[in-house]
Each structure stands twice: as C-alpha cells, then as structure tokens.
Motif scaffolding. Structure first.
Motif, mmCIF file in Angstrom:
data_model
loop_
_atom_site.group_PDB
_atom_site.id
_atom_site.type_symbol
_atom_site.label_atom_id
_atom_site.label_comp_id
_atom_site.label_asym_id
_atom_site.label_seq_id
_atom_site.Cartn_x
_atom_site.Cartn_y
_atom_site.Cartn_z
ATOM 1 N N ALA A 50 0.718 -1.153 0.219
ATOM 2 C CA ALA A 50 -0.069 -0.055 -0.017
ATOM 3 C C ALA A 50 0.848 1.311 0.142
ATOM 4 O O ALA A 50 0.383 2.082 -0.788
ATOM 5 N N GLU A 51 1.919 1.174 0.636
ATOM 6 C CA GLU A 51 3.067 2.346 1.109
ATOM 7 C C GLU A 51 3.680 2.557 -0.402
ATOM 8 O O GLU A 51 3.721 3.759 -0.934
ATOM 9 N N MET A 52 3.977 1.556 -1.097
ATOM 10 C CA MET A 52 4.673 1.584 -2.216
ATOM 11 C C MET A 52 3.562 2.222 -3.378
ATOM 12 O O MET A 52 4.220 3.142 -4.333
ATOM 13 N N SER A 64 3.135 17.416 -5.960
ATOM 14 C CA SER A 64 3.609 16.836 -4.868
ATOM 15 C C SER A 64 5.198 17.404 -4.435
ATOM 16 O O SER A 64 5.881 17.443 -5.385
ATOM 17 N N ARG A 65 5.582 17.530 -3.207
ATOM 18 C CA ARG A 65 6.821 17.858 -2.867
ATOM 19 C C ARG A 65 7.677 16.975 -2.217
ATOM 20 O O ARG A 65 8.686 17.219 -2.263
ATOM 21 N N GLY A 66 6.930 15.923 -1.694
ATOM 22 C CA GLY A 66 7.797 15.020 -0.475
ATOM 23 C C GLY A 66 6.788 13.865 -0.170
ATOM 24 O O GLY A 66 5.459 13.731 -0.384
ATOM 25 N N PHE A 67 7.519 12.896 0.158
ATOM 26 C CA PHE A 67 6.856 11.618 0.458
ATOM 27 C C PHE A 67 7.677 11.392 1.898
ATOM 28 O O PHE A 67 8.827 10.959 1.782
ATOM 29 N N VAL A 68 7.065 11.383 3.118
ATOM 30 C CA VAL A 68 7.835 11.290 4.402
ATOM 31 C C VAL A 68 7.284 10.094 5.051
ATOM 32 O O VAL A 68 5.945 9.943 5.448
ATOM 33 N N VAL A 69 8.181 9.116 5.552
ATOM 34 C CA VAL A 69 7.796 7.761 6.132
ATOM 35 C C VAL A 69 7.961 8.090 7.592
ATOM 36 O O VAL A 69 8.758 8.401 8.130
ATOM 37 N N CYS A 70 6.898 7.833 8.575
ATOM 38 C CA CYS A 70 6.978 7.881 9.756
ATOM 39 C C CYS A 70 6.790 6.657 10.462
ATOM 40 O O CYS A 70 5.838 5.883 10.208
ATOM 41 N N SER A 178 8.377 8.369 14.632
ATOM 42 C CA SER A 178 7.308 8.808 15.411
ATOM 43 C C SER A 178 7.418 9.185 16.922
ATOM 44 O O SER A 178 8.456 8.640 17.581
ATOM 45 N N GLY A 179 6.993 10.339 17.083
ATOM 46 C CA GLY A 179 7.492 11.004 18.667
ATOM 47 C C GLY A 179 8.606 11.645 18.926
ATOM 48 O O GLY A 179 8.758 12.044 19.705
ATOM 49 N N GLY A 180 9.462 11.652 17.504
ATOM 50 C CA GLY A 180 10.899 12.318 17.845
ATOM 51 C C GLY A 180 10.432 13.837 17.556
ATOM 52 O O GLY A 180 9.552 14.238 17.226
ATOM 53 N N VAL A 192 3.227 17.774 0.652
ATOM 54 C CA VAL A 192 4.136 16.662 1.425
ATOM 55 C C VAL A 192 3.136 15.653 2.024
ATOM 56 O O VAL A 192 2.053 15.675 2.693
ATOM 57 N N HIS A 193 3.277 14.498 1.602
ATOM 58 C CA HIS A 193 2.603 13.297 1.886
ATOM 59 C C HIS A 193 3.167 12.371 2.932
ATOM 60 O O HIS A 193 4.208 12.106 3.074
ATOM 61 N N ARG A 194 2.691 11.821 3.872
ATOM 62 C CA ARG A 194 2.952 11.296 5.081
ATOM 63 C C ARG A 194 2.430 9.819 4.853
ATOM 64 O O ARG A 194 1.271 9.584 4.689
ATOM 65 N N ALA A 195 3.394 8.981 5.315
ATOM 66 C CA ALA A 195 2.942 7.343 5.422
ATOM 67 C C ALA A 195 3.302 7.043 6.812
ATOM 68 O O ALA A 195 4.585 7.011 7.044
ATOM 69 N N ASP A 196 2.333 6.522 7.593
ATOM 70 C CA ASP A 196 2.906 5.890 8.981
ATOM 71 C C ASP A 196 2.980 4.370 8.894
ATOM 72 O O ASP A 196 1.796 3.761 8.481
ATOM 73 N N LEU A 197 4.059 4.153 9.355
ATOM 74 C CA LEU A 197 4.217 2.421 9.404
ATOM 75 C C LEU A 197 3.874 1.930 10.610
ATOM 76 O O LEU A 197 4.366 2.551 11.644
ATOM 77 N N ALA A 198 3.528 0.923 10.671
ATOM 78 C CA ALA A 198 3.159 0.150 11.865
ATOM 79 C C ALA A 198 4.019 -1.064 11.941
ATOM 80 O O ALA A 198 4.697 -1.355 10.660
ATOM 81 N N GLU A 199 4.264 -1.801 13.019
ATOM 82 C CA GLU A 199 5.061 -3.243 12.798
ATOM 83 C C GLU A 199 4.373 -4.006 12.117
ATOM 84 O O GLU A 199 3.109 -4.049 11.688
#
Length: 996
Positions: A50-52, A64-70, A178-180, A192-199
């Motif tokens: 899904a993230e890819m 779009s200007r960026g893709f940030v993974v959190c 995350s949280g940093g 800027v698009h954000r993708a939140d990764l879980a375990e």
C-alpha cells in the motif's frame, strides 16, 4: 498474502539451500548437506504494498513536494525509503542522497555539503539557493533527494531544501521517527504526503521469513518470532540471524522450526509464565535433586540474542534512568503486575508509559502493567544481578500470598518465583500450580513443577497429574507406570480418571485398541450420569472412529441430546457431540454432521445469558480446545458438501490457534493432539481444493506436531498426504523420503486406503500410471470395506484422473446417488466426462468444479476439454477452455499432473501409449518400460514410434517437451514454486522451496 518486492538478491546463492551450521531432516529422517544461510545482504521488502503504491501516485503528481515515512525505531522506515528511491530510479528520475547524522546536524549544510556547488558559503543560504537553482534549472525533471532521519538535518540545510521543494526543483523522500523531534523541512500541507508505518503483522512476518529462508516456517516458531519481535523488522532480522548462526533454527526439508529443547512451555510467563526465563541459577534445594528441566527455558532466551540486538534494546532501556530500573526489572522477572505490586510513584509510571517502555491496560477497576516489548525483558533479565533478582522474585511471591493467591494463575506464578529464587516450594503449592498448567495445556511446565515434589509425598493426586502430563508429552510408558500405580485407598473418581487416561494412552500407541476399549469399559461400569460419563462415552466414540468404526461411534452416541443440557456442566456433552459430528462427517452423513457441529460451536461461543454461563465454565476447563474441536467436523462436512471455499475458511480458523490470527491468544494451549488434527484437516481440505503447496505445508505441520508428542495413529495419513503433495509439485526426492518414513508406522483402519495416496501419486510422477491406478484401485476397495465413502470417492476420482475413468465411473455414480455431498456428485460427473472424452461435458464439469472450489480438478477438466476441441477442429472453444484452465491453474500453486501434461496432445493417445509416453519422457529406457508394463521391448518401441508420429516429434527429448505442453500457463504462480528458484533466480533445494 502480501506481495514481496525483491529489489536485490536476498536468498541463498545459486544451487545451494538453507542449512549452514546444522543439518536438517527431510520427511524420512535423512539429513541434507548444509548450505549457506542468508546471513548478509538486504532482506526483501514485505507487507508494504500500500505504501509503495501510494508513493508511485505521489511521485507522478507534479504538485507533490515530498513523501515522508513515519514510524517507531526498527519498523522499516529506512528500508521503505530505499525502495522508494529505487522506484524513482526505475522511473527515470535523477536521485541523490543527503547524509544525516548527530555530528553533521551542528554544521551548516552538513547533510548536503557534497551536493552543493563550490561557491556556496555556509553562512549564506540565499546564495546557496540561487546556486543550486541555477544548477538544477537545466535538468529534465525534478531531482529526487533521499533524506533518512529528517530530524537530524541542520538548520541551513532545512531552509535550503524547503526553498527548493517550494519551487518544485526537488522532491524529498524522507524518514522520521514517530514521537521524535520534528523538523521545519516537513510542513504537512497538500504537497508533502505522510505514510505512517506500523509493525509487521503475522501474515507479513510469515511472508518475509518464507522469502528469506526459502521455505515456510512452522506455526509454533512463527508465533514465537512474531511475538518476541513484536513485528519489528530490525528485531526480527537479528533474532533469525542469531538462531541460524547457533543452529537453533533448522529445516526438516519442508518446515523451518525452532529445534527441540529450545522451546519454552506454552504458557511460561516471565519467571513462571508465558515467554520469560527462569534464572540460570535455579537451585533445587529440598527438591528431587534433578536438574532444572530444559523445557523451562524462556522463549526469548531460546532465541539467541545477537550483540547488536542487545545493544539496540539496551540503548532504548537506558532512557528510563536508574530510578526506574528496579521497576522494569520486576516486570521483566515477574511479568504482568499491578501498580500496587510495584510500589512506584504514579509519575514514574506515567513517564515510563509515555516513553514507550511499559504498557498499561485496564479490565474493570484493575490496571495491569507489562513491558512494552518482549525483548526488553530478555535484555533486562540478562543484566539483573543474581541477588537482586532473587529478592525481587521473593518479594512478589510474598505479596501475592499475603493477598490469598486466589486469582487464576497465581499458584503457577508463585511456585515458579519461589523455585527460581530459593529452589524450594511447598508440595500443595506445586500441585496446585501443576494442575493449573495441565488445565491450560502447558504439560512441559507441569512436569517441571511436579519434578520438585519429594518422592515421599507422591499421593494419588500427584500420580494423576503426573500421568496426564507424561501422556500429553508423549512419554507413554512412564505415563502407564504412573497411572497404574495408584496407591491403595484411591477413590472411585480417582480410579475412573486413571482408567480414562490409561485408555487414551494405550490407544495413542497405535496397536492396543482392544486394551484401550477394555479400560474404557471398566471406567464406564457403574459411572453415574453426568459430565464424567459423557466424557468417557466421547473417548469411546473417538477410539471407535479412529479404529475405522465411525458408524459404531455414531450409534453409541445416538441417545445424545441434540443440544447441551440447560443445567449442570456441559463439558461432557460438548466433547461427545464433537465426536459424534466427526463420525457423521466420515460416514457421509454430511448434513447431520454440519448441524450438530454448528450447535457445538454456537454453544461454546454463546450470546449472553444462561448458555453463555455454561460456555464460560466450559472454557475455564478447556479454554482453547473447546473452541477449536468443533471446527474439525465443520470443515470436513463443508468440504464433502461441495463448499470448499467455506471449508478452507473454517480450517484456517482452526489452525489460527497455532500462530497469529483470531485465536492467537490461545497459543499452544489447545494441546498438541487438537492442534495436530486441526492441521491434518486443513491439509486435507487444501488438497481437495487443489492448493497443493498449501496441503504440503500443513501436512508437514501436522507431522511435526505428531512427532513432538508421539502421536502414532495419524502418521500414515499425514505422511501419505505429504508424499502426494510433494509428488504433484514435482519433488520426487522429498516424496520418496516421506514414503520411506511412512513404512515405519502401523496401519490405521480409519484411513484405510488414503494412506496409499502418496505411493500412488509418486508412481504417477515417475510416469508409472498403470502402477498408480492399481494402487488406487486397491486403496479404494479398502476404504469401501472400512465404511468410508468420502475416502473411496477421493481415491476412485484419482484413478479416473490417471487414465482409468471408464473403470470407475459407474462406482462413482453409485456413491454420488447414495451420498449427500456435492463434492462426490461433481467427481462422478468428472469421471463420466473423462470416460466419454466429451469436450462439452468436460467444460461443463470444469465450471461445476470451479464453482465448488476444486480448482485442480477443474483445471484438468478444462485442459482436457481444450485438447479434445482442438482435435475436433474447434479452435474457438479450445481457446476458451484453455484460458479457463490457465485461470484455474494459477491458483494451484505449481501443481503438475498427467492430465495437465497430456491434455495438450493434438492427436489422442491410447491409455497404453500415454503410460509409455510418460515413462519415456522421464528418461526410462525401453527395457525398463517393458519390465514395468509387462511388455516386450519390441512392443514398447512400436508404441513409441506411433507416439512420435501422433505428436510430431522424433526424440525422447522432444517427447518430453511435447508432454510438458503449456505449463507456462502457470505464469501467475509464485516464481519460486514454478521454477524451484529463489526470488532472485538462484536455484535452491527443491525440498524446501516446493513447500512454499
């Protein structure tokens, strides 16, 4: 299942397979030569489809200007952004990297200095922007910049990159914890698009390990790895690499498993429970003098922790500070505790929870605290000094005892803590703790506790518990000695329990059925009505069913009420009803079996009310088995009724308790016997559905469970299924190994006939179709004599598939007319269509079989229809049937059968010619073909010339290619299954890879 992306080689080198540092057993017990493990290099990306996909959309968007993974540390942020960068390169973008670090974060332009023109001065970001803009002005497209750890960018780099993003000269791919601390580079706007990764979830962990190891991982091992790593990709990698280097993780040729002696009792919790270790300093003062049982190793310590992993976790724990260290150590040693048990200041607990080091959960008014990650406990225990460890354990034991130790599991915890701290515990406490372990299915822990009871205090209560634990651990002789040695003065209830356990023990031996029935008779004599008598009747029905007498078992339970009694304990009714439902399913009474099994399942999972209370009491006695056992007859009944998709879903629920899934909280507490039968039923359903690789994987799982606890009776069926599935996948070496092992086990009447399925399909894989048909015909006769119409129909259908359709079509029609199931009716129609070689009927039955979920049978019917239409000069119909066959075959996981191979002939071969063609294509010389088929060599050569003429070939090599036909139709099947290669194209040992 999630897709796996393979940007770089990740598997073993070509021509080698898993195995360095240890040997691995094949199905027959033979060892294989070691091969290199994937100890280095990048692992494949799994579970991030899904993230890819979202990244591809964002990159293609000019606004779009960026893709940030959190995400949290170790979740795979860096791995994902690397894959995103590779995707950008593949799209033709020019890419660069900005290197961040703690040191560079204090230097102006420290992260991007290597990217700047020489005239840029660190003190003047405006000059830098103009120079870089001028340099990028002539590029064809935006420059893609990768910045791992965005929060470490220095301020000058932040300003410069933000300016370049705003004017559309660069596109940033970044990662941030995350949280940093945030960074000004990220402005969460539309650009800027954000993708939140879980375990990673359990399914993604399974996919990743299968891709890396080149074969599936056993459910027990997968459950341990998923739980211990918490789905953290970095932790998972280090755990696997450490286990591979130490030899703790090995393959038997199909499954990767944690080796014997490395597994903790299923419910071990910390120093005396699930997932934690007893200290290595266990002393046995006052005990039996025996060494600490090896089975009391903690799952975390059973998995070797690499120095890198220890450093990573240690650095995370260091954030707690010295003041919170005792609190964390108490949780590591004792497991779940309450705030009052820790005597900590509320603010300390709040700080630890906010830091992500502990986790709080509430149930009613009770708050429970645990460590936030299982590996925290592993590292903390290794670093806790001995004296402090003992003091902590004793303090917690005394605290619980002072409160009465009345909660479920308290006895187990207190006993384990006292033994770990002092080596001593009272006999009453040990017996109560062992009883809790047995009720939860943790028989290894029960044995370890009972070993501490002095010999002078071995009462009848001790012998019953000890005998049950030995029985469930597969130590039959010791169990019989313990149960037969009840002291004088045993109560009638104790005597019946001993007789029941002894009967079960003798029956599992595989050859002492009548003795087991005799003991059951003795226990039933004078037994009062109630749950105890129902349990004895359920045991007797199970023995009769497994002895090939399911009709007797059903008759025995005819008086059983159709629903659970409204008053009293329903445990006995549940087990008896499940046994009856299984017997009904095996005797072809599909609808009755389904109705009763549904009632059992509904009783166990009842809605609130009186029935729910009875279900709650049942779960307290058998918390997991009561949920799983009704699924076995449900799956069997659904399969025979022609609802294979539903049967697969039900069977998957049953095996979910062996690892991640809806029943994951049950762990291994369902007991090895129930777990094994759940795996057997799932394997059989997968075979019926044509999912051959899945069948192989679950037959291997069932074999591993049966070997673990000495279950003899199902081994012939399991190994036969393992042999058959390996043969259909083309792995004749592994199939032969399974067949060799099968010969060491006694025949089981219940499976009369089906235990020859593997031998027949191995003969077919080697081109000896006449021999295979002979084996299957005899096997079907045995199934008929044993009163197993479902088994007879299965075997006769395979006779038809191997060229004997005319021989069996009539009998299959009789079975279809007499039975209730839709599967047998569809099989009968397939045999009739094959016998008539009628393309229209074959195409019609292919549709029917596809609708009920029998994909491989449907693919064979469609393939044969296409060949018949081609011979009749009907190309349009042939093309349609071939397309349908390809669609069906794509779901069959690399299966190959004679019908699929010979279904593409342009001119029909006779049955004799087909037998000779397959043998010749396999490289068998004419004299050996003649000996096999009882013909002269001249006759064989004459037939070969006719075959060459019909197929338009001139050599045996050309013949093999002709019979191979259109196996390329399986292009959508997994590459590693089709070609026997690693994902990167390197060849691997087929025995492990074919099990995927």
């Amino acid at each position: 299942m999630s897709k796996v992306a393979y940007p770089r080689p990740a598997g073993p080198p070509a021509g080698r397979g898993p195995g360095r540092g240890t040997t691995s057993r094949k199905a027959g017990g033979a060892t294989r030569e070691p091969g290199p493990y994937p100890l280095t290099g990048r692992w494949p990306l799994v579970g991030r489809d899904a993230e890819m996909a979202r990244f591809a959309e964002v990159l293609a968007d000019r606004w779009s200007r960026g893709f940030v993974v959190c995400g949290p540390p170790g979740v795979g942020k860096s791995r994902l952004v690397e894959e995103c960068l590779a995707a950008a390169v593949a799209e033709g973008y020019e890419t660069v990297r900005a290197t961040t670090s703690e040191a560079a974060s204090t230097v102006p332009f420290g992260a991007v200095a290597h990217l700047l023109p020489p005239d840029v001065h660190p003190a003047n970001p405006v000059t830098g922007f103009v120079s870089v803009s001028r340099a990028l002005a002539g590029t064809r497209d935006r420059l893609v910049v990768l910045v791992d750890d965005l929060n470490l960018l220095d301020q000058a780099s932040v300003v410069l990159m933000r300016q370049l993003m705003d004017v559309g000269l660069i596109f940033v791919i970044g990662a941030i914890r995350s949280g940093g601390p945030a960074t000004e580079t990220i402005r969460w706007d539309d650009g800027v698009h954000r993708a939140d990764l879980a375990e990673l979830g359990g399914e993604a962990v399974e996919d990743l390990l299968r891709a890396v190891l080149g074969g599936p991982v056993g459910r027990r091992t997968l459950h341990e790895l998923s739980g211990l790593s918490g789905g953290n990709a970095l932790y998972l990698r280090e755990l696997v690499l450490g286990a591979l280097r130490s030899g703790a993780l090995a393959s038997d040729g199909t499954l990767w498993e944690l080796t014997a002696g490395q597994v903790a009792p299923a419910s071990w919790e910390h120093a005396g429970g699930r997932g934690q270790a007893t200290p290595a300093s266990w002393e046995h003062a006052g005990g039996t003098g025996q060494a600490m049982p090896a089975s009391w190793e903690h799952a975390g310590e059973a998995w070797p922790v690499t120095p890198r992993l220890s450093e990573l976790v240690g650095a995370r724990l260091a954030a707690a500070g010295d003041a919170a260290r005792p609190l964390l150590e108490a949780l590591a040693l004792c497991g779940t505790l309450g705030p009052l048990d820790l005597a900590a200041a509320p603010q300390t607990l709040i700080d630890l929870e906010q830091a992500g080091l502990i986790r709080a959960s509430g149930e009613g008014r009770r708050v429970s605290l645990t460590l936030a990650h299982p590996l925290y406990g592993t590292v903390l225990r290794a670093r806790t000094p001995l004296i402090r460890r003992r003091a902590t354990l004793l303090r917690q034991a005394e605290r619980i005892e002072a409160c009465g130790a009345r909660r479920a599991g308290d006895a187990r915890r207190v006993a384990a803590w006292r033994l770990a701290a002092t080596g001593t515990a009272g006999t009453d406490l040990l017996l109560r703790a062992a009883e809790e372990c047995c009720r939860a299915g943790d028989h290894a822990e029960a044995l370890a506790l009972l070993a501490e009871v002095p010999a002078a205090e071995h009462t009848n209560a001790f012998r019953l518990l000890y005998g049950e634990a030995l029985l469930e651990s597969g130590r039959r002789d010791e169990a019989e000695a313990a149960l037969a040695g009840l002291c004088g003065g045993a109560t009638e209830g104790e005597r019946r329990i001993a007789l029941r356990l002894r009967a079960r023990n003798l029956f599992r031996a595989g050859t002492r059925t009548e003795e087991a029935l005799g003991l059951n008779d003795e226990a039933l004599t004078g037994a009062p009505q109630g749950a105890g008598r129902d349990l004895l009747l359920a045991d007797r029905a199970s023995i009769l069913t497994m002895s090939g007498r399911p009709a007797e078992a059903v008759a025995l339970l005819d008086a059983l009420p159709p629903e659970a009694p409204r008053d009293g304990d329903v445990t006995g009714w549940l087990w008896a009803a499940t046994a009856k439902a299984t017997g009904l399913a095996l005797t072809g009474r599909t609808r009755e079996a389904w109705t009763l099994a549904e009632t059992v399942s509904a009783t166990e999972t009842a809605s609130p009310g009186e029935t729910a209370e009875r279900a709650r009491r049942t779960r307290a006695r058998h918390p997991a088995a009561a949920a799983v056992t009704p699924l076995i007859p449900l799956a069997l009944a659904a399969a025979e009724d022609g609802r294979l998709a539903e049967a697969r879903a039900i069977a998957a629920r049953g095996t979910a308790s062996l690892g991640a899934g809806p029943l994951a909280d049950l762990g291994e507490r369902i007991g090895t016997g129930t777990a094994m039968w759940a795996a057997v039923v799932r394997a059989r359903v997968e075979w019926l559905a044509g999912r051959v690789a899945g069948a192989r994987r679950w037959y291997a799982e069932a074999a591993a469970l049966a070997r673990t606890r000495g279950h003899v009776r199902p081994m012939r069926l399991v190994l036969s299924g393992l042999c058959a599935s390996a043969a259909v996948l083309g792995d004749t070496e592994a199939a032969q190994a399974a067949l060799d092992e099968l010969g060491a086990y006694p025949a089981t009447p219940l499976f009369a006939g089906e235990d020859l399925l593997g031998e027949a399909w191995l003969a077919a894989a080697r081109g000896r179709l006449a021999e295979a048909r002979g084996i299957l015909t005899g096997a079907a006769a045995a199934a008929r004599e044993a009163g197993r119409p479902d088994g007879e129909a299965l075997l006769l259908t395979d006779v038809a598939r191997l060229g004997g359709a005319r021989q069996v079509a009539g009998r299959l029609a009789e079975l279809a007319a007499a039975g209730e199931g839709g599967l047998t009716a569809a099989r009968a129609r397939l045999a009739a269509a094959l016998a008539a070689n009628d393309p229209e009927r074959l195409a019609e039955v292919a549709g029917t079989l596809g609708d009920i979920g029998a994909d491989l049978l449907a693919a064979e019917a469609a393939t044969t229809a296409a060949a018949a239409w081609r011979r009749d000069g009907s190309p349009r119909q042939a093309a349609a049937a071939a397309a349908r066959a390809a669609e069906l075959l794509a779901r069959c996981e690399g299966a190959g059968t004679p019908l699929l191979a010979t279904g593409h002939e342009t001119v029909p071969l006779t049955a004799r010619e087909r037998d000779i063609a397959l043998l010749a294509a396999g490289g068998t010389p004419s004299k050996d073909i003649a000996r096999t088929l009882v013909l002269s060599v001249r006759t064989v050569d004459n037939h070969l010339q006719k075959i060459y003429t019909k197929l338009g070939v001139t050599t045996r090599r050309d013949l093999a290619h002709a019979l191979e036909g259109r196996r390329a139709q399986r292009a959508s099947a997994p590459q590693e299954v089709r070609r026997g290669t690693c994902p990167d194209g390197g060849a691997v040992r087929r025995g492990a890879q074919r099990g995927n």
